[in-house]
Design a protein around this motif. Sequence first.
Motif, PDB file in Angstrom:
ATOM      1  N   GLN A 112       0.442   2.986  12.479  1.00 53.71           N
ATOM      2  CA  GLN A 112      -0.338   2.616  11.301  1.00 53.71           C
ATOM      3  C   GLN A 112       0.065   1.252  10.741  1.00 53.71           C
ATOM      4  O   GLN A 112      -0.620   0.710   9.874  1.00 53.71           O
ATOM      5  CB  GLN A 112      -0.184   3.678  10.206  1.00 53.71           C
ATOM      6  CG  GLN A 112      -0.876   5.000  10.495  1.00 53.71           C
ATOM      7  CD  GLN A 112      -0.186   5.802  11.573  1.00 53.71           C
ATOM      8  OE1 GLN A 112       1.042   5.847  11.636  1.00 53.71           O
ATOM      9  NE2 GLN A 112      -0.984   6.427  12.447  1.00 53.71           N
ATOM     10  N   SER A 113       1.176   0.718  11.245  1.00 47.85           N
ATOM     11  CA  SER A 113       1.645  -0.583  10.771  1.00 47.85           C
ATOM     12  C   SER A 113       0.937  -1.741  11.463  1.00 47.85           C
ATOM     13  O   SER A 113       1.233  -2.899  11.184  1.00 47.85           O
ATOM     14  CB  SER A 113       3.158  -0.708  10.995  1.00 47.85           C
ATOM     15  OG  SER A 113       3.850   0.263  10.236  1.00 47.85           O
ATOM     16  N   VAL A 114       0.015  -1.442  12.361  1.00 47.09           N
ATOM     17  CA  VAL A 114      -0.786  -2.478  13.013  1.00 47.09           C
ATOM     18  C   VAL A 114      -2.076  -2.645  12.222  1.00 47.09           C
ATOM     19  O   VAL A 114      -2.726  -1.671  11.847  1.00 47.09           O
ATOM     20  CB  VAL A 114      -1.093  -2.110  14.469  1.00 47.09           C
ATOM     21  CG1 VAL A 114      -1.965  -3.180  15.130  1.00 47.09           C
ATOM     22  CG2 VAL A 114       0.194  -1.933  15.255  1.00 47.09           C
ATOM     23  N   SER A 115      -2.456  -3.875  11.963  1.00 50.20           N
ATOM     24  CA  SER A 115      -3.628  -4.146  11.131  1.00 50.20           C
ATOM     25  C   SER A 115      -4.912  -3.684  11.812  1.00 50.20           C
ATOM     26  O   SER A 115      -4.962  -3.581  13.051  1.00 50.20           O
ATOM     27  CB  SER A 115      -3.723  -5.642  10.834  1.00 50.20           C
ATOM     28  OG  SER A 115      -3.954  -6.373  12.027  1.00 50.20           O
ATOM     29  N   PRO A 116      -5.958  -3.405  11.017  1.00 51.99           N
ATOM     30  CA  PRO A 116      -7.242  -2.977  11.602  1.00 51.99           C
ATOM     31  C   PRO A 116      -7.812  -3.971  12.610  1.00 51.99           C
ATOM     32  O   PRO A 116      -8.479  -3.560  13.565  1.00 51.99           O
ATOM     33  CB  PRO A 116      -8.146  -2.848  10.366  1.00 51.99           C
ATOM     34  CG  PRO A 116      -7.198  -2.542   9.242  1.00 51.99           C
ATOM     35  CD  PRO A 116      -5.965  -3.329   9.559  1.00 51.99           C
ATOM     36  N   ASN A 117      -7.556  -5.271  12.423  1.00 44.37           N
ATOM     37  CA  ASN A 117      -8.096  -6.249  13.375  1.00 44.37           C
ATOM     38  C   ASN A 117      -7.185  -6.447  14.584  1.00 44.37           C
ATOM     39  O   ASN A 117      -7.488  -7.242  15.476  1.00 44.37           O
ATOM     40  CB  ASN A 117      -8.363  -7.590  12.693  1.00 44.37           C
ATOM     41  CG  ASN A 117      -7.089  -8.243  12.142  1.00 44.37           C
ATOM     42  OD1 ASN A 117      -5.972  -7.827  12.446  1.00 44.37           O
ATOM     43  ND2 ASN A 117      -7.273  -9.273  11.327  1.00 44.37           N
ATOM     44  N   GLY A 118      -6.050  -5.714  14.590  1.00 38.86           N
ATOM     45  CA  GLY A 118      -5.175  -5.731  15.752  1.00 38.86           C
ATOM     46  C   GLY A 118      -4.350  -6.985  15.930  1.00 38.86           C
ATOM     47  O   GLY A 118      -3.710  -7.158  16.978  1.00 38.86           O
TER      48      GLY A 118
END
Length: 724
Positions: A112-118
Amino acid sequence: MFGGIGRLAVRRPWLTILAWIIAAVALGLLAPQLKATTDQADFLPSHYESVQVSRLQEKAFPQQETPAAVAVFQRSDGGKLTAADKTDLGKVVAGLQDRKLDRIKSVETNPQSVSPNGRIALASIFATVKDPYDVKVSESVKEIRTDVKELLAGTELRAGITGAAATALDSQESAGDTDAMIMQATLLLIIVLLLIIFRSPLIAILPVLIIALTFMVATGLISTAAELGGLQADSSITAILIVVLFGVGTDYILFLLFRYRELLREGHDPKPAMSEAVGRVGETIASAAGAVIVAFLALLLSSLGMLRAMGPALAISVAVTLAAALTLVPAVFSLLGRKAFWPSKSWRKQPGHGLAGRVGALTARRPGVVAAVSGGLLAVLAVGAFSFNPAFDSESSLPKDLESVRAGEDLQRGFAAGQTDPTWVLVEAENGARLKQADLDAYRQRLTAAKLGQVTPATVSPKGDVAQFGVVLREKPAGDRAIELVSGPLRDAAHQAAPDGTRALVGGTSAVLADIQHATNRDYSLVFPVAGIAIMVILGLLLRSVVAPWYLMLAVGLGFGATLGSTVWLFQDIRGEQGLLFTLPVIVYLFVVAIGTDYNILMAARLREETRRGRSPAEAVREAITRTASTVGAAAFILAGTFGVLLLAKNSMLQQMGFAVAFGILLTAFVMALLLVPAVTTLLGRRAWWPGNRNTPVGDGESHRDPSPEKPHETVNAGAGSAT
């Protein structure tokens, strides 16, 4: 009274000096260390909502942890993170965890620590202590930065560390050793200016040593009072104490030495001259110190602990400086006698007073013009104060090349600005009842519908009576927009949507700053008027007048506005900064209004002295300006130069503070004290001193002949309450 104090110090110089040395050594050895805090929430009263949230969180969620810092990872080419990149990130986090750094509990990441835009990934750094500003935590963050670079070698990733601990570390390193810089600049300015004025190495060095001894006594007394009284002190108090003690101390020493030199020029022997100098200028020094002390003590009325703690500390320092000026300084210089002026012989000659004499003559001839020009200048500059916009985002003042600033900007490429520092909304049931999950789900939906930020699911306390929601704002938590949202729309929505039988509270960084803003506005409306009234009373007692204090305080208010307005125009309008340091009005109040009032008191006291000795208003103002210009100018340049050094700092808030105080002191000294106040006094004539006895020759129990108008410089030292 002051003559008696001077005679006692002169008759027992070695005893006086020894007493001060013993006090300094004893306090230095026995006094406790001054404690400091950098958490602004610690300074808010308990009735503020953000403080209530903090206490409820500690009670209901004792195990909750907030990262002290955050590592922000991204690809070197700025692209999306690949599976290999995520594997490398996991290895880096594991490597950091294995280092077992001092006061670092863990370094954690998850999918979950990865941003939505990856493109961005985060790793949270948790400390073993709750204070993210802890020195050991900052030192460990510095080591983590070095370790991350080593661990990332050979990967496609790059990283930066941001968050509270990282920002605190960068702020400290960016500012450099500000205390040392201020101290060195102050010492250099004092020594150089005194050397130019008196042309004596002894007089250039001795005041520095005297003030250093006073600093030791004052800091010892302050730390003792803090320990015994449970006083909290802000972490910036040391730098402020340096400036106050050296600025005020130099003022008072100059007031005394200039009068001492006048008496020596008239043929007095050194010891009687010093005793009489204390008697003549002692009331002025005591009144000036009294005005500064009551101005500082007025901060006790503040609702902010930061200001409330600062007031007594600064008042103690000024009181110690006053005691030193009336006892230690006379004792030291009475021992040296005329040798203090060696090798210069200029002290024997009457000065020419070229520029000062011309200014005095102009003011005497054209008081209306001088009052209009000087007052008009201050009024024009004061217009800018109406555009003052307080800024609470200390990070925005830091240089853009700092790692915490760059990493914070990188984080916003993938997450909302408030991702690592959410605003907390707590719902508490009345009478300890358990909260219903259905009510909490409905409450979250209502908060989400307000479209103020992403709302996380509720976390319920073990007892079930408190639930916590995180609201991730799109704006920076310390920014103006976030503070505005939290203090208005978010709190309104949270309070109105609270389920029946519960209360909702909003806390977090933005809420704390919103409450500080409210408290600061309240303090300004109370502290400033109370301080003004107290200073007016002191001026009335010194001048034996009910008229003069009114226009003197109006002039001070105009100077305050002109200082703040000038700073607004330079930094907001010309340099384009979004706002100014939110405590800037207090800083201007402390150093420009409180300390700068010394120069007004010096001038007003000399004007009153010359008037009481039978001079006409025009003659009095000419003589007062001629005699006081050098003292006021020297003292103002020293204090202004000290703060002017802050303009060299990279931190824009330090630059704002340095410009405001330096420029404000110069305005106070050269526009207000030397032009506006004498001009208005001339226009009012003897009415300025009503209802005091304006024509009675003055004295302190000794016989003093009033000088004739034809020989104005022969016995200008006479006059109780006189100034240099």
